[in-house]
Write a protein that holds these residues in place. Structure first.
Motif, PDB file in Angstrom:
ATOM      1  N   UNK A  52       0.654  -1.335  -0.093  1.00  0.00           N
ATOM      2  CA  UNK A  52      -0.123   0.075  -0.079  1.00  0.00           C
ATOM      3  C   UNK A  52       0.757   1.364  -0.049  1.00  0.00           C
ATOM      4  N   UNK A  53       1.855   1.110   0.519  1.00  0.00           N
ATOM      5  CA  UNK A  53       3.011   2.285   0.721  1.00  0.00           C
ATOM      6  C   UNK A  53       3.783   2.515  -0.522  1.00  0.00           C
ATOM      7  N   UNK A  54       4.059   1.642  -1.190  1.00  0.00           N
ATOM      8  CA  UNK A  54       4.898   1.619  -2.495  1.00  0.00           C
ATOM      9  C   UNK A  54       4.452   2.770  -3.163  1.00  0.00           C
ATOM     10  N   UNK A  55       5.469   3.510  -4.047  1.00  0.00           N
ATOM     11  CA  UNK A  55       4.999   4.468  -5.004  1.00  0.00           C
ATOM     12  C   UNK A  55       4.560   3.636  -6.043  1.00  0.00           C
ATOM     13  N   UNK A  56       3.566   4.229  -6.847  1.00  0.00           N
ATOM     14  CA  UNK A  56       2.770   3.881  -8.086  1.00  0.00           C
ATOM     15  C   UNK A  56       4.045   3.806  -9.173  1.00  0.00           C
ATOM     16  N   UNK A  57       5.012   4.520  -9.345  1.00  0.00           N
ATOM     17  CA  UNK A  57       6.156   4.334 -10.223  1.00  0.00           C
ATOM     18  C   UNK A  57       6.801   2.897 -10.011  1.00  0.00           C
ATOM     19  N   UNK A  58       7.122   2.384  -8.995  1.00  0.00           N
ATOM     20  CA  UNK A  58       7.691   1.241  -8.751  1.00  0.00           C
ATOM     21  C   UNK A  58       6.621   0.179  -9.048  1.00  0.00           C
ATOM     22  N   UNK A  61       6.867  -0.727 -12.505  1.00  0.00           N
ATOM     23  CA  UNK A  61       7.787  -1.378 -12.958  1.00  0.00           C
ATOM     24  C   UNK A  61       7.931  -2.793 -12.577  1.00  0.00           C
ATOM     25  N   UNK A  62       7.291  -3.154 -11.506  1.00  0.00           N
ATOM     26  CA  UNK A  62       7.100  -4.508 -11.024  1.00  0.00           C
ATOM     27  C   UNK A  62       5.991  -5.318 -11.727  1.00  0.00           C
ATOM     28  N   UNK A  63       5.120  -4.730 -12.433  1.00  0.00           N
ATOM     29  CA  UNK A  63       3.940  -5.231 -13.101  1.00  0.00           C
ATOM     30  C   UNK A  63       4.546  -5.638 -14.614  1.00  0.00           C
ATOM     31  N   UNK A  66       5.926  -8.817 -14.511  1.00  0.00           N
ATOM     32  CA  UNK A  66       4.841  -9.949 -14.317  1.00  0.00           C
ATOM     33  C   UNK A  66       4.246 -10.152 -15.765  1.00  0.00           C
ATOM     34  N   UNK A  67       4.165  -9.062 -16.536  1.00  0.00           N
ATOM     35  CA  UNK A  67       3.482  -9.415 -17.904  1.00  0.00           C
ATOM     36  C   UNK A  67       4.489  -9.542 -19.140  1.00  0.00           C
ATOM     37  N   UNK A  68       5.687  -9.740 -19.137  1.00  0.00           N
ATOM     38  CA  UNK A  68       6.599  -9.715 -20.092  1.00  0.00           C
ATOM     39  C   UNK A  68       6.217 -10.945 -21.002  1.00  0.00           C
ATOM     40  N   UNK A  69       5.923 -12.052 -20.618  1.00  0.00           N
ATOM     41  CA  UNK A  69       5.775 -13.527 -21.377  1.00  0.00           C
ATOM     42  C   UNK A  69       4.416 -13.760 -21.094  1.00  0.00           C
ATOM     43  N   UNK A  70       4.077 -14.629 -22.085  1.00  0.00           N
ATOM     44  CA  UNK A  70       2.832 -15.175 -22.273  1.00  0.00           C
ATOM     45  C   UNK A  70       2.555 -16.169 -21.030  1.00  0.00           C
TER      46      UNK A  70
END
Length: 143
Positions: A52-58, A61-63, A66-70
């Protein structure tokens, strides 16, 4: 301005009460609760508060990772479908979890409005959440 004047006491009390209830439920459900249940609860609380406290920019980057490959996208989709099934199957637990997360989000928004940094918000939310968890277990043990 003093840090005590800027603290959002209403949302902190609400957060403390919700986590006190969680501590009570854990202590009541697992009569003498094993240490690993408490450890799992503490880790889950800290992960949720960190999320909840992580910035939206980070978070973006994490998301992207997760969605790089099929395969990863498919796995996330299957996991989301399974979590939706669990939400429907255990609706009471889902509602309790939703109230806890809503109280944490309210605290985060109030800290952000008061001008606290993400790290300070995480520290205060963690302290009040873990105190509430311990307080709930203590109250159940005393009564």
């Amino acid at each position: 301005m003093s840090i005590l004047k800027r603290l959002p006491f209403v949302s902190l009390v609400l957060l403390l009460l919700t986590y006190t209830t969680l501590g009570w439920v854990i202590s009541k459900t697992y009569a003498p609760a094993p240490w690993f249940i408490w450890l799992l609860a503490v880790i889950a609380i800290l992960v949720v508060l960190a999320g909840l406290t992580i910035s939206w920019r980070r978070l973006t980057e994490y998301s992207f990772v997760l969605f790089k490959s099929n395969l990863k996208s498919f796995s996330i989709t299957v996991l989301a479908a399974f979590l939706f099934f669990l939400m429907i199957a255990q609706f009471r637990v889902f509602l309790d979890t939703l109230v806890i997360i809503a109280a944490a989000v309210l605290g985060k928004i109030d800290f952000q409005t008061a001008g606290f940094t993400d790290g300070q918000a995480f520290c205060f939310l963690s302290i009040f959440s873990l105190t509430g968890l311990a307080l709930g277990a203590l109250i159940h043990k005393l009564i």
